[in-house]
Design a protein around this motif. Structure first.
Motif, PDB file in Angstrom:
ATOM      1  N   SER A 105       0.849  -1.194   0.000  1.00  0.00           N
ATOM      2  CA  SER A 105       0.000   0.000   0.000  1.00  0.00           C
ATOM      3  C   SER A 105       0.883   1.243   0.000  1.00  0.00           C
ATOM      4  CB  SER A 105      -0.920   0.011   1.225  1.00  0.00           C
ATOM      5  OG  SER A 105      -0.142  -0.026   2.416  1.00  0.00           O
ATOM      6  N   ALA A 106       0.276   2.371  -0.256  1.00  0.00           N
ATOM      7  CA  ALA A 106       1.024   3.629  -0.299  1.00  0.00           C
ATOM      8  C   ALA A 106       1.464   4.078   1.087  1.00  0.00           C
ATOM      9  CB  ALA A 106       0.169   4.716  -0.952  1.00  0.00           C
ATOM     10  N   GLU A 112      -4.666  -2.624   3.332  1.00  0.00           N
ATOM     11  CA  GLU A 112      -5.897  -3.405   3.202  1.00  0.00           C
ATOM     12  C   GLU A 112      -5.685  -4.759   3.893  1.00  0.00           C
ATOM     13  OE1 GLU A 112      -8.730  -2.584   1.873  1.00  0.00           O
ATOM     14  OE2 GLU A 112      -8.211  -0.695   0.872  1.00  0.00           O
ATOM     15  N   LEU A 113      -6.511  -5.062   4.859  1.00  0.00           N
ATOM     16  CA  LEU A 113      -6.355  -6.333   5.556  1.00  0.00           C
ATOM     17  C   LEU A 113      -6.640  -7.524   4.650  1.00  0.00           C
ATOM     18  CD1 LEU A 113      -7.715  -5.550   9.122  1.00  0.00           C
ATOM     19  CD2 LEU A 113      -5.352  -5.738   8.346  1.00  0.00           C
ATOM     20  N   SER A 114      -7.301  -7.291   3.541  1.00  0.00           N
ATOM     21  CA  SER A 114      -7.473  -8.364   2.564  1.00  0.00           C
ATOM     22  C   SER A 114      -6.127  -8.779   1.978  1.00  0.00           C
ATOM     23  CB  SER A 114      -8.426  -7.930   1.448  1.00  0.00           C
ATOM     24  OG  SER A 114      -7.927  -6.788   0.775  1.00  0.00           O
ATOM     25  N   ASP A 115      -5.152  -7.828   1.960  1.00  0.00           N
ATOM     26  CA  ASP A 115      -3.800  -8.190   1.515  1.00  0.00           C
ATOM     27  C   ASP A 115      -3.199  -9.227   2.452  1.00  0.00           C
ATOM     28  OD1 ASP A 115      -4.027  -6.408  -0.557  1.00  0.00           O
ATOM     29  OD2 ASP A 115      -2.791  -4.851   0.358  1.00  0.00           O
ATOM     30  N   TRP A 116      -3.424  -9.050   3.750  1.00  0.00           N
ATOM     31  CA  TRP A 116      -2.929 -10.039   4.711  1.00  0.00           C
ATOM     32  C   TRP A 116      -3.566 -11.395   4.462  1.00  0.00           C
ATOM     33  CZ3 TRP A 116       0.550 -11.781   7.835  1.00  0.00           C
ATOM     34  CH2 TRP A 116       0.219 -12.845   8.686  1.00  0.00           C
ATOM     35  N   ASP A 117      -4.868 -11.418   4.209  1.00  0.00           N
ATOM     36  CA  ASP A 117      -5.550 -12.684   3.956  1.00  0.00           C
ATOM     37  C   ASP A 117      -4.904 -13.425   2.782  1.00  0.00           C
ATOM     38  OD1 ASP A 117      -7.323 -12.085   5.995  1.00  0.00           O
ATOM     39  OD2 ASP A 117      -8.829 -11.241   4.636  1.00  0.00           O
ATOM     40  N   ALA A 159       6.499   0.862   6.034  1.00  0.00           N
ATOM     41  CA  ALA A 159       5.124   1.239   6.369  1.00  0.00           C
ATOM     42  C   ALA A 159       4.109   0.690   5.379  1.00  0.00           C
ATOM     43  CB  ALA A 159       5.014   2.768   6.433  1.00  0.00           C
ATOM     44  N   GLY A 160       4.468   0.668   4.099  1.00  0.00           N
ATOM     45  CA  GLY A 160       3.533   0.208   3.094  1.00  0.00           C
ATOM     46  C   GLY A 160       3.551  -1.281   2.857  1.00  0.00           C
ATOM     47  N   ASN A 161       4.401  -1.986   3.587  1.00  0.00           N
ATOM     48  CA  ASN A 161       4.546  -3.436   3.391  1.00  0.00           C
ATOM     49  C   ASN A 161       4.286  -4.209   4.686  1.00  0.00           C
ATOM     50  OD1 ASN A 161       5.408  -3.929   0.544  1.00  0.00           O
ATOM     51  ND2 ASN A 161       7.006  -2.473   1.128  1.00  0.00           N
ATOM     52  N   ALA A 162       3.359  -3.712   5.483  1.00  0.00           N
ATOM     53  CA  ALA A 162       3.103  -4.345   6.783  1.00  0.00           C
ATOM     54  C   ALA A 162       2.645  -5.794   6.626  1.00  0.00           C
ATOM     55  CB  ALA A 162       2.056  -3.539   7.547  1.00  0.00           C
ATOM     56  N   ALA A 163       1.704  -6.036   5.733  1.00  0.00           N
ATOM     57  CA  ALA A 163       1.189  -7.397   5.560  1.00  0.00           C
ATOM     58  C   ALA A 163       2.259  -8.314   4.988  1.00  0.00           C
ATOM     59  CB  ALA A 163      -0.041  -7.377   4.643  1.00  0.00           C
ATOM     60  N   TYR A 164       2.999  -7.813   4.016  1.00  0.00           N
ATOM     61  CA  TYR A 164       4.049  -8.629   3.396  1.00  0.00           C
ATOM     62  C   TYR A 164       5.143  -8.957   4.401  1.00  0.00           C
ATOM     63  CZ  TYR A 164       7.797  -9.942   0.167  1.00  0.00           C
ATOM     64  OH  TYR A 164       8.820 -10.604  -0.473  1.00  0.00           O
TER      65      TYR A 164
END
Length: 252
Positions: A105-106, A112-117, A159-164
């Motif tokens: 994300s920017a 988006e928590l869907s990215d984590w999913d 910051a923009g790669n929290a889920a990754y």
């Protein structure tokens, strides 16, 4: 059925490669096949898998490279794959885990928590499934290796790669726990199998360079260099590499 005597190393080893259809997978298949390994590739995309297997056979002069579409989101499918390899070859000596994916994300608030999913399934679940499926077989091998490809973002997430970053860190922790299992279950003073993490910033290949001829790709690891690092895991003793992170890019 593989009937040759195997005592360790790559020559004659039976090695499974998960996520083999991409550029990194193709490079790893080529490298392992050229070293005399019996390579069993898996990918979710039948066409990508077929192209990767055909390319590896051609590059390695007709070496023993086979492919199978496997649903690594399903633990039973992963276990059935591992069991088929042992039944067909008499053993399994390695699993290289190349299943990947990215979402970002920017900014942190825009995550988006869907990215984590998505990433939890791609990066964590598949690693859990392959490690559980192959654990016992690798312990039975004289040269068992589990190799996870990770990213520096697991240690220094942006910051923009929290889920990754979180997904990569979880996969690393899981792999290190597998290494601890290998250590605790060793019959002697040291492990007979090893779980190893290879850490990159990102990967680069020839097609990327052709598409962006002016890009420098600073800190990126060429897929051929990654393949060499994968092969080197079998050149070291289990004591040297089990439960370690091998950095292929400067540490953050």
């Amino acid at each position: 059925m593989t009937t040759d005597t195997y005592t360790g190393g790559l020559d004659g080893a039976v090695i499974a490669v998960a996520g083999a259809g991409g550029p990194a997978g193709r490079a790893v298949l080529h490298r392992l096949a050229r070293s005399g390994a019996h390579v069993v590739a898996a990918d979710a995309d039948p066409q990508r898998l077929a192209d990767a297997v055909d390319g590896a056979r051609y590059e390695a002069g007709g070496s023993d490279v086979t492919g199978e579409v496997v649903d690594l989101f399903d633990l039973d499918s992963a276990r059935a794959w591992a069991e088929r390899i042992e039944k067909d070859h008499g053993r399994v000596d390695g699993l290289v885990h190349l299943v990947g994916g990215w979402r970002g994300s920017a900014s942190f608030p825009e995550t988006e928590l869907s990215d984590w999913d998505t990433l939890e399934k791609l990066l964590v679940r598949t690693a859990q499934h392959t490690s559980l499926a192959f654990h016992d077989g690798l312990l039975r091998s004289p040269g068992g290796r589990y190799v996870l490809i990770s990213a520096s973002g697991a240690s220094a997430p942006t910051a923009g790669n929290a889920a990754y970053g979180a997904a990569k860190a979880a996969a690393e922790a899981w792999t290190l726990a597998m290494g601890d299992s290998f250590r605790k279950l060793a019959p002697g003073d040291g492990p007979v199998a090893a779980a190893v993490i290879l850490v990159v910033k990102a990967l680069v290949h020839d097609e990327m360079r052709a598409q962006r001829p002016n890009a420098k790709f600073a800190g990126f690891t060429d897929v051929r260099d990654l393949a060499e690092a994968v092969a080197d895991v079998w050149n070291a003793s289990p004591e040297e590499v089990n439960g370690t992170r091998q950095w292929l890019t400067p540490r953050p």
